[in-house]
Design an enzyme around this catalytic site. Structure first.
Site, PDB file in Angstrom:
ATOM      1  N   ASP A  16      -1.974 -11.625   4.442  1.00  0.00           N
ATOM      2  CA  ASP A  16      -3.395 -11.676   4.802  1.00  0.00           C
ATOM      3  C   ASP A  16      -3.851 -13.081   5.191  1.00  0.00           C
ATOM      4  O   ASP A  16      -5.004 -13.270   5.603  1.00  0.00           O
ATOM      5  CB  ASP A  16      -4.252 -11.170   3.637  1.00  0.00           C
ATOM      6  CG  ASP A  16      -4.088  -9.671   3.438  1.00  0.00           C
ATOM      7  OD1 ASP A  16      -3.745  -8.974   4.411  1.00  0.00           O
ATOM      8  OD2 ASP A  16      -4.292  -9.194   2.303  1.00  0.00           O
ATOM      9  N   GLN A  71       0.841  -1.208   0.000  1.00  0.00           N
ATOM     10  CA  GLN A  71       0.000   0.000   0.000  1.00  0.00           C
ATOM     11  C   GLN A  71       0.872   1.252   0.000  1.00  0.00           C
ATOM     12  O   GLN A  71       0.597   2.216  -0.710  1.00  0.00           O
ATOM     13  CB  GLN A  71      -0.919  -0.014   1.221  1.00  0.00           C
ATOM     14  CG  GLN A  71      -1.957  -1.123   1.152  1.00  0.00           C
ATOM     15  CD  GLN A  71      -2.798  -1.236   2.399  1.00  0.00           C
ATOM     16  OE1 GLN A  71      -2.635  -0.449   3.335  1.00  0.00           O
ATOM     17  NE2 GLN A  71      -3.685  -2.209   2.433  1.00  0.00           N
TER      18      GLN A  71
HETATM   19  C1  S3P Z   1      -2.743  -4.774  -0.057  1.00  0.00           C
HETATM   20  C2  S3P Z   1      -1.581  -4.807   0.657  1.00  0.00           C
HETATM   21  C3  S3P Z   1      -1.449  -5.425   1.973  1.00  0.00           C
HETATM   22  C4  S3P Z   1      -2.632  -6.328   2.304  1.00  0.00           C
HETATM   23  C5  S3P Z   1      -3.933  -5.716   1.927  1.00  0.00           C
HETATM   24  C6  S3P Z   1      -3.976  -5.423   0.436  1.00  0.00           C
HETATM   25  C7  S3P Z   1      -2.762  -4.109  -1.374  1.00  0.00           C
HETATM   26  O1  S3P Z   1      -1.368  -4.409   2.949  1.00  0.00           O
HETATM   27  O2  S3P Z   1      -2.633  -6.651   3.684  1.00  0.00           O
HETATM   28  O3  S3P Z   1      -5.014  -6.585   2.241  1.00  0.00           O
HETATM   29  O4  S3P Z   1      -3.713  -4.331  -2.150  1.00  0.00           O
HETATM   30  O5  S3P Z   1      -1.812  -3.370  -1.662  1.00  0.00           O
HETATM   31  P1  S3P Z   1       0.042  -3.701   3.332  1.00  0.00           P
HETATM   32  O6  S3P Z   1       0.502  -2.984   2.159  1.00  0.00           O
HETATM   33  O7  S3P Z   1      -0.289  -2.784   4.468  1.00  0.00           O
HETATM   34  O8  S3P Z   1       0.928  -4.850   3.736  1.00  0.00           O
END
Ligand code: S3P
Length: 449
Positions: A327, A176
């Site tokens: 996840d 993210q």
């Molecule tokens: C996601 C990244 C992950 C994941 C989330 C979806 C994404 O989070 O846990 O469900 O789509 O980029 P983080 O980037 O905080 O690890």
């Protein structure tokens, strides 16, 4: 409380063999990105297989608020007429991203280098989650932010009028954060560089390339160096969203622990940045096979078959695998409770800042179900009770977290006594057809009055 209404208490009763084919919905990560990149392209992006969960629908509403035209046909095809990089309009209202960390963090990135102001909020879960991990790098572009203490939502962002490109090393392994910086970099002149020490899901990079941006990834001694050339004209795409491996994990793990089960989950993406759980299960001696391996839209895809596996054993899950299954730890802990021996999970502190503190939420419920769980800031371990030997007979709190709710409902399918959750409502954020799909396979899920 569920994300969008009164709590929905649910109970999962021990069930007999799960059998059949489980068509799980579209990938949540790719669905968010399809809408956001579609909104930043010039022309019409057509999306099939979009996940119609609350998280993604909230992102669709947000894209409309920023000026894109987002429409759904009766057959479930979505059309996004984008406004181009730098073309977002200023929303007239607060943007409510509901339960979705991915939604809010990616959208903040996407608007951060356009001279408009937007205020973001979410539900009680999202409003507790850290946003500084995104707003800190966005400040380097010139974006201003005012939020609640601790970098929490609600939060207002003032997009940079004259953004400068950024070179940023992500301090936490987070797709993210990486994606927010890359999306902000789209409207900055010159090259924006993101360096990540551990590879995280790479959908943003793949999709940006698909939309016509100039983007490269280089493996160096510093890690993965991703370089994006700013101010491209993104070209609209036709996107078939693959099925979500994170949703597939639930019927697969259920089949592994319910006696006599044999479940096929077709068309699952096996992108190496997402598939860590499946290799972990195989190491635990799960009867999980990949059938009909193929490539679709540049991604490896297979049909996954899971059969009841009474001889699974606990393993040490290597920390370097954490990002590729971040996840999936809640549902892995349910499988681990039905294995023999200890499963040790390290390098997982990010689990503490998801929709809930997932280590705490699972550890509390599993302990109440008779399982021995140990944990520290960055690790946890589960002592397996052996196949079908979890006591159950309790109610777990889902903490507004879809994956906690689903994990405990799966635990109940193979426990000695039913397992209840206080609120199954959040499941609608990512897997709205979970209840029907699991019932079709043979699960005994009941909504409590
Ligand atoms: C996601 C990244 C992950 C994941 C989330 C979806 C994404 O989070 O846990 O469900 O789509 O980029 P983080 O980037 O905080 O690890």
């Amino acid at each position: 409380m569920s994300a969008h209404g009164a709590p929905i208490p649910m109970t999962s009763h021990p069930c007999t063999a799960l059998q059949g084919t489980a068509h799980v919905p579209g990938d949540k990560s790719i669905s968010h990105r399809s809408l956001i990149l579609g909104a930043m392209a010039v022309g019409e992006t057509v999306i099939t297989g979009l996940l119609e969960g609350d998280d993604v629908l909230d992102t669709g509403k947000a894209m409309r608020a920023f000026g894109a035209d987002v429409q759904r046909d009766d057959d479930g095809t979505w059309h996004v007429r984008g406004v181009g990089v730098g073309g977002f309009a200023e929303p007239t209202n607060v943007i409510d991203c509901g339960n979705s960390g991915t939604g809010v963090r990616l959208i903040m990135g996407a608007m951060a280098t356009t001279p408009i102001t937007a205020t973001f909020t979410g539900d009680a879960s999202l409003n507790k989650r850290p946003m500084a991990r995104v707003t800190d790098p966005l400040a380097l572009f010139g974006t201003q932010t005012v939020g609640r203490s601790g970098g929490r939502l609600p939060m207002t962002l003032v997009g940079a009028a004259e953004p400068t490109p950024v070179r940023y090393t992500t301090p936490v392994p987070s797709a993210q954060v990486k994606s927010a910086v890359l999306l902000a970099g789209l409207n900055a002149p010159g090259q924006t560089v993101v360096i990540e020490k551990e590879a995280t899901r790479d959908h943003t990079e793949r999709m940006l390339a698909g939309f016509g941006a100039e983007i490269t990834t280089e493996e160096t001694s510093d890690g993965h160096v991703i370089t994006l050339t700013g101010q491209p004209e993104l070209k609209p795409q036709t996107i078939a969203v693959p099925r979500d491996p994170s949703s597939a994990a639930f019927p697969i793990c259920a089949a592994l622990i319910v006696p006599g089960s044999d479940v096929l989950v077709p068309g699952i993406g096996l992108n190496p940045t997402r598939a860590g759980l499946f290799y972990t299960l195989q190491e635990m001696n799960a009867d999980l096979t990949f059938e009909n391996m193929r490539e679709e839209g540049g991604e490896p895809v297979a049909d996954l078959r899971a059969r009841y596996s009474p001889e699974m054993r606990g393993i040490d899950v290597p920390p370097e695998r954490a990002a590729s299954m971040i996840d999936e730890y809640p549902i892995l802990s349910v499988v681990a409770a039905n294995a023999t021996g200890k499963t040790m999970m390290t390098g997982v502190k990010e689990l503490r800042v998801k929709e809930s503190d997932r280590i705490e939420a699972m550890a509390t419920g599993l302990r109440a179900a008779g399982v021995t769980v140990d944990d520290g800031p960055d690790w946890w371990s589960v002592e397996g009770c052996g196949a079908g030997q979890v006591t159950g007979g309790m109610t777990a709190a889902s903490h507004l977290d879809h994956r906690i709710a689903m994990s405990f409902l799966i635990l109940g399918m193979a426990a000695k006594a039913p397992v209840a959750v206080d609120d199954g409502g959040p499941i609608a954020t990512s897997f709205p057809i979970f209840e029907g799909l699991m019932a079709e396979l043979g699960a005994d899920l009941r909504r409590d009055a």
